[in-house]
Design an enzyme around this catalytic site. Sequence first.
Site, mmCIF file in Angstrom:
data_model
loop_
_atom_site.group_PDB
_atom_site.id
_atom_site.type_symbol
_atom_site.label_atom_id
_atom_site.label_comp_id
_atom_site.label_asym_id
_atom_site.label_seq_id
_atom_site.Cartn_x
_atom_site.Cartn_y
_atom_site.Cartn_z
ATOM 1 N N HIS A 151 5.953 7.483 15.513
ATOM 2 C CA HIS A 151 4.696 6.247 15.003
ATOM 3 C C HIS A 151 6.371 5.959 13.826
ATOM 4 O O HIS A 151 6.495 6.613 12.110
ATOM 5 C CB HIS A 151 3.430 7.397 14.451
ATOM 6 C CG HIS A 151 2.704 6.309 13.384
ATOM 7 N ND1 HIS A 151 2.117 5.674 14.439
ATOM 8 C CD2 HIS A 151 3.176 5.147 12.596
ATOM 9 C CE1 HIS A 151 1.704 4.377 13.423
ATOM 10 N NE2 HIS A 151 1.789 4.591 12.424
ATOM 11 N N ALA A 152 6.404 4.962 13.533
ATOM 12 C CA ALA A 152 7.240 3.449 13.013
ATOM 13 C C ALA A 152 6.359 3.594 11.461
ATOM 14 O O ALA A 152 5.616 3.275 11.234
ATOM 15 C CB ALA A 152 7.273 2.156 13.626
ATOM 16 N N HIS A 181 8.610 -5.903 11.108
ATOM 17 C CA HIS A 181 7.803 -5.796 10.374
ATOM 18 C C HIS A 181 8.611 -5.215 9.014
ATOM 19 O O HIS A 181 7.847 -4.777 7.961
ATOM 20 C CB HIS A 181 7.259 -5.422 11.639
ATOM 21 C CG HIS A 181 5.116 -4.804 10.458
ATOM 22 N ND1 HIS A 181 4.725 -5.516 10.201
ATOM 23 C CD2 HIS A 181 4.957 -3.214 10.454
ATOM 24 C CE1 HIS A 181 3.812 -4.560 9.741
ATOM 25 N NE2 HIS A 181 4.491 -3.359 9.175
ATOM 26 N N GLU A 182 8.742 -3.394 9.771
ATOM 27 C CA GLU A 182 9.017 -2.654 8.835
ATOM 28 C C GLU A 182 9.815 -2.901 7.543
ATOM 29 O O GLU A 182 9.868 -2.695 6.763
ATOM 30 C CB GLU A 182 10.031 -0.674 9.481
ATOM 31 C CG GLU A 182 8.882 -0.391 10.557
ATOM 32 C CD GLU A 182 7.586 -0.630 10.775
ATOM 33 O OE1 GLU A 182 7.096 0.502 9.091
ATOM 34 O OE2 GLU A 182 6.374 0.176 11.608
ATOM 35 N N HIS A 185 8.622 -3.744 4.533
ATOM 36 C CA HIS A 185 7.385 -3.306 3.777
ATOM 37 C C HIS A 185 8.481 -2.894 2.712
ATOM 38 O O HIS A 185 8.609 -2.533 1.702
ATOM 39 C CB HIS A 185 7.218 -1.540 4.307
ATOM 40 C CG HIS A 185 6.065 -2.442 5.457
ATOM 41 N ND1 HIS A 185 4.122 -2.247 4.779
ATOM 42 C CD2 HIS A 185 5.704 -2.305 6.404
ATOM 43 C CE1 HIS A 185 3.473 -2.911 5.554
ATOM 44 N NE2 HIS A 185 4.273 -2.718 6.844
ATOM 45 N N GLU A 209 0.675 -5.081 4.847
ATOM 46 C CA GLU A 209 0.835 -4.846 5.965
ATOM 47 C C GLU A 209 0.815 -6.984 6.597
ATOM 48 O O GLU A 209 2.307 -6.937 7.537
ATOM 49 C CB GLU A 209 -0.414 -4.850 6.951
ATOM 50 C CG GLU A 209 -0.817 -2.612 7.041
ATOM 51 C CD GLU A 209 0.812 -2.418 7.224
ATOM 52 O OE1 GLU A 209 1.161 -2.926 8.182
ATOM 53 O OE2 GLU A 209 0.740 -1.504 6.802
ATOM 54 N N HIS A 316 -5.869 7.476 13.175
ATOM 55 C CA HIS A 316 -6.020 7.089 12.059
ATOM 56 C C HIS A 316 -7.849 7.584 11.548
ATOM 57 O O HIS A 316 -8.033 8.171 10.594
ATOM 58 C CB HIS A 316 -6.485 5.042 11.855
ATOM 59 C CG HIS A 316 -5.451 4.899 11.693
ATOM 60 N ND1 HIS A 316 -4.572 4.836 12.918
ATOM 61 C CD2 HIS A 316 -4.720 4.473 10.911
ATOM 62 C CE1 HIS A 316 -3.042 4.273 12.667
ATOM 63 N NE2 HIS A 316 -3.362 3.167 11.539
ATOM 64 N N TYR A 326 -5.526 -3.435 8.477
ATOM 65 C CA TYR A 326 -5.111 -4.008 9.834
ATOM 66 C C TYR A 326 -5.770 -5.668 9.737
ATOM 67 O O TYR A 326 -4.770 -6.735 10.663
ATOM 68 C CB TYR A 326 -4.543 -3.185 10.474
ATOM 69 C CG TYR A 326 -4.074 -1.868 10.748
ATOM 70 C CD1 TYR A 326 -2.658 -2.215 9.978
ATOM 71 C CD2 TYR A 326 -4.574 -0.990 10.509
ATOM 72 C CE1 TYR A 326 -1.603 -1.479 10.219
ATOM 73 C CE2 TYR A 326 -3.371 -0.055 10.404
ATOM 74 C CZ TYR A 326 -2.443 0.253 10.071
ATOM 75 O OH TYR A 326 -1.195 0.501 9.753
#
Length: 452
Positions: A151-152, A181-182, A185, A209, A316, A326
């Site tokens: 999971h990234a 996206h990562e 963060h 996010e 989750h 999200y």
Amino acid sequence: MFGCLGVLWAGYTDAGEYWRSKYEVEDLEQDLEGLWEQLKPLYVLLHSFVRSKLRQHYGENIVPLNGPIPAHLLGNMWAQDWSAILDIALPYPQHSPYNITSQMLRQGYTPTKMFRLADNFYRSLGLDPVPRSFWRDSMLDRPRDRDVVCHASAWDMCNGRDYRVKMCTDITMEDFIKAHHELGHIQYDMLYRNQPFLFRDGANPGFHEAVGDVITLSAATPRHMRALGLLPDAAFADEAHRVETDLNHLFGVAVSKVAFLPFAFVLDKWRWRVFRGDITPDAYNAEWWRLRMEYSGVAPPVQRTERDFDPGAKYHVPANTPYIRYMVSFVLQFQLHEELCRAAQHEGPLHTCSIYGSQQAGELLSVRILCIPACDARRSGFSSSSSLELFDSSSVNEKYVQYAVPMDALSGTRPSSNSSKHLYKPLLQVTIQGLPGLRHFDLRQLALTNER
């Protein structure tokens, strides 16, 4: 057990109230309910069109004329993202949507190259590059000598200089976008690295996010992919071909972004009700599917009972991780994108905007947007105002879109003979730019026909 006791000792009535407190608004659940009502007409339209396409493909014995879509037909274990059925649902099936996977493979892309291009995007905005240790210590590829959780995720090691990403990167367009996206963060982490530890966090969980996703809206544009040499010039030569392919691309955004919204809302709405005691253990699964039916318009593929626990299939839930972030981010990212494109002096439809190379957009992002909540000792999401004010539909008010779509379309109830018109402001502007155009080839008509 100890976590629940800690929540009570801290003065919260239940874990749901504690989770919602991160957003620092009086009634987050009610605010999101109002937001959903604004977005629901768009979702109903999309749902009706997709259901019509599935009915054509599978037949009337499988897909009903009215009401919910069987969840297993939507191409995703949780029916939260419908991208896997684009081959069935595309408005213009003769034209493939933009996809750069084959070109990336042909050009010998590696996980490291994908992340370096993502890092270069942020650097083009005037933001700092990731530190050298990032390239040494991150796990960007699946290890061959051990099993890992793939999971990234992005990691701030809390010392002001060590940032890492853990991701089993595949050479695909999806993972290329995920790399941006990562690193979003990581950029946010680096901007607040000099703050006291308690302030090294986003304005709210959804904001973090959204920061990652807002850059992906630029990175995924045909304009940016063409600049990278991943889309041939021939794809843009024929105007009619380009328009239809563009609309297919926007439809792909819709089945990913818009289809997701009610799922994200229901996952935490169900848990909040469980925490409050409104849903008891003898009705966990029944209430889950009642909410899925009411908000998402999807039904279980087979009969379910209380011997099943379908919410637990989502990571989750057993991990006890809040999910509403999200939904918040999926709306917020489009509003941030609009402001960044304005700063970049973009001209033309918003969905064609890439802020790559715009120092003005980078300054807005790093100084005005991120450092208001992250770099100040904030007491609320944005200075003295609530972060949820970003959801105010006045932020995108150039035009309204009317849809004569019955609001009881999801439940399957026969609508009244007088279809009411519904107005909403296009918060999801990137998607909205394309969807009104889809009406010109009977998307709206299909939606209405399905409800007769």
